[in-house]
Design an enzyme around this catalytic site. Structure first.
Site: not given
Ligand code: HPA
Length: 271
Positions: A29, A60, A82, A84-85, A112, A210-211, A234, A246
């Protein structure tokens, strides 16, 4: 996803580019800009490649870029698939199989991630030393094709120590501060609760995303050396008193983009 489909996809790609990339890159990302720096690029949309799924998430791009970066022949995924997709683990990791078939031996995986370690700050870069698969699934479940890898692959050196040491030395040379730590792979797409983040910290996680975990499992199965880099976009939920979005993830990755680019390019150049 079987060996024939992997070969189909690889042959299609070889028809578009005569390059022989030995380094593959998966750009997460907000980090896809790195592929824009590839010289003499051949770009191939995922949707055009036989058996490739198509990417759906904002930020993406969904294409392979093949060419030269810092004097090295590379193949980069600008955008990944991903779990989750709704893709299966096998679909998520299909591009890694195809890269291996194309001759890729070293894989740079980027993402990320949220910072779990309280010594981290949004905007930090982190070399992944190891991961925790918290996804409740594994891309190697199902019949094993011995030609692709072992039934029970070793994961004790999932992230290559020498590559990590090399990357750290490159960061030092550039005067960039990088963290090192354990990446926890969650399925998403919901971000964590504060309680989950505290749990993941207790379990030894430094960052959560998440990857990456599925791709790294398959890369190890296929005998590739992996370098993992997280951009801490973050602090994970509950650490700061603010909700996660996001947009924040994309915004921070854009702020550190120059550091990220310099870091990865230096690491490549001196590989
Ligand atoms: N949690 C999960 N996935 C993420 C985060 C997070 O805080 N930041 C970027 N991808």
């Amino acid at each position: 996803m079987d060996a024939t489909q992997i070969k189909d996809a690889a042959q299609f790609i070889q028809k578009q580019s005569t390059n022989q990339p030995s380094i593959g890159m998966i750009l997460g990302s907000g980090l896809g800009v790195l592929a824009d720096e590839i010289e003499n690029p051949v770009t191939i949309k995922y949707g055009d490649i036989p058996h490739f799924p198509e990417s759906t998430v904002a930020g993406h791009k969904g294409q392979l870029v093949i060419g030269t970066l810092e004097g090295k022949q590379v193949i980069a995924m600008q955008g990944r698939f991903h779990y989750y997709e709704g893709y299966s683990m096998q679909q998520v990791t299909f591009p890694v199989r195809v890269m291996r078939e194309l001759g890729v031996e070293t894989l740079f995986v980027t993402n990320a991630a949220g910072g779990i370690n309280e010594n981290f700050n949004a905007g930090d870069l982190m070399i992944i030393s190891d991961h925790i698969n918290n996804m409740g699934d594994n891309p190697l479940i199902g019949p094993n094709d011995e030609k692709l890898g072992a039934r029970f692959p070793d994961m004790s050196k999932a992230y290559d120590g020498q590559l990590a040491t090399h990357a750290k030395a490159c960061a030092d040379r550039l005067g960039l501060k990088v963290q090192q730590g354990v990446y926890v792979g969650n399925t998403g797409p919901s971000y964590e609760t504060g309680a989950e983040v505290r749990m993941l910290r207790t379990l030894g996680g430094d960052a959560v995303g998440m990857s990456t975990v599925p791709e790294v499992i398959v890369a190890n199965h296929a005998g590739m050396n992996v370098l993992g880099i997280s951009c801490i976009s973050n602090m994970a939920a509950g650490i700061l008193d603010q909700p996660l979005t996001h947009d924040e993830v994309i915004e921070t990755t854009q702020q550190v983009r120059q550091d990220f680019l310099n870091f990865v390019k230096e690491t490549l150049k001196t590989l």
